[in-house]
Write an enzyme that holds these catalytic residues in place. Structure first.
Site, PDB file in Angstrom:
ATOM      1  CG  HIS A 191       9.914  -1.870  46.123  1.00  0.00           C
ATOM      2  ND1 HIS A 191      10.416  -3.061  45.636  1.00  0.00           N
ATOM      3  CD2 HIS A 191      10.944  -1.223  46.711  1.00  0.00           C
ATOM      4  CE1 HIS A 191      11.708  -3.110  45.918  1.00  0.00           C
ATOM      5  NE2 HIS A 191      12.054  -2.017  46.583  1.00  0.00           N
ATOM      6  CG  HIS A 192       5.071  -6.197  46.958  1.00  0.00           C
ATOM      7  ND1 HIS A 192       5.119  -6.861  48.165  1.00  0.00           N
ATOM      8  CD2 HIS A 192       4.153  -5.216  47.110  1.00  0.00           C
ATOM      9  CE1 HIS A 192       4.244  -6.314  48.990  1.00  0.00           C
ATOM     10  NE2 HIS A 192       3.657  -5.313  48.382  1.00  0.00           N
ATOM     11  CB  CYS A 193      10.754  -7.299  43.161  1.00  0.00           C
ATOM     12  SG  CYS A 193      11.377  -8.204  44.570  1.00  0.00           S
ATOM     13  CB  THR A 194       6.396  -4.619  41.078  1.00  0.00           C
ATOM     14  OG1 THR A 194       5.664  -4.291  42.271  1.00  0.00           O
ATOM     15  CG2 THR A 194       6.426  -6.111  40.914  1.00  0.00           C
TER      16      THR A 194
END
Ligand SMILES: *Cc1c(COP(=O)(O)O)cnc(C)c1O
Length: 235
Positions: A191-194
């Site tokens: 989730h790429h920290c998003t």
């Protein structure tokens, strides 16, 4: 500003000027811009601009914090230590001039020299040249990957930097990433920290490949073949 993870180039100057109308101070996180494009903090007109050294060929643990002089003059020092004071008495302390009052203690000297070397390295190639190569690689990767059945790109803004984020229908991004890693291609998955951005798209995550000026179209051919192979195995 979650769209950074899609490579979208945001109109930061307009965003800053709108924010100013509301009386806000502005900080631009340029960790993903510094390696890819020319930055002019005067044109952007932001109060703060930050970037990471290790994202632009520099050493880990280094970076830049630009702050507008008038804002720096008003801010209290956040840390005490060597070199940040001018005079000390029991009655009062006066702080050193800018920027020293914010640089308490012995700095990471070796890191700063390394970061300056990295900036010189980029300047020697030329930032416009870097942009041109990366733009070409990104367009090429989009074209190659779009031949793969079931591929869905996330983030296709016309103005974007060199990342390609995608999913393959019926597969999980982590599985795709694991297989192509075994084939020699390192990508980021998840989730790429998003998470809010993932929620907006209703997806669990993406596979994200990023290109740098030292990559080649041959490597992208190999990468696309690896993704196609993973898709075939998993679907
Ligand atoms: C990598 C990154 C960070 C974190 O920077 P580090 O120097 O790795 O801690 C913050 N913001 C963005 C947009 C990044 O890409």
């Amino acid at each position: 500003m979650l769209l950074i993870w899609l490579g979208t180039i945001n109109p930061v100057h307009e965003m800053v000027s709108e924010s100013k109308k509301m009386g806000a101070l502005t900080l631009i996180d340029g960790a993903q811009s510094a390696p890819h494009m020319r930055i002019n903090v005067r044109e952007i007109d932001c109060d703060f601009y930050v970037l990471s050294g290790h994202k632009m060929y520099g050493p880990t643990g280094t970076g830049v914090l630009f702050a507008r002089k008038s804002v720096m003059e008003e801010m209290p020092p956040y840390q005490g230590g060597g070199e940040m004071i001018k005079t000390v008495t029991f009655k009062e302390t006066t702080y050193n001039d800018l920027p020293f009052r914010y640089e308490a203690g012995t700095p990471n000297i070796a890191g700063a020299i390394g970061l300056a070397e990295a900036a010189d390295f980029m300047a020697d190639i030329g930032i416009e040249k870097i942009e041109e190569i990366e733009h070409h690689l990104t367009a090429y990767a989009h074209q190659k990957l779009s031949e793969i059945e079931g591929i869905r790109f996330i983030g296709t803004a016309p103005q974007k930097t060199s990342v390609v984020s995608f999913l393959i229908e019926g597969t999980h991004p982590t599985d795709v990433g694991t297989i192509i890693d075994k084939l020699g291609y390192a990508v980021r998955t998840g989730h790429h920290c998003t998470q809010p951005l993932m929620d907006k798209y209703g997806i669990p995550g993406t596979v994200r490949a990023s290109f740098s000026a030292y990559n080649t179209t041959d490597e992208i051919d190999g990468f696309s073949n690896a993704v196609a192979k993973a898709a075939k195995m998993l679907r």
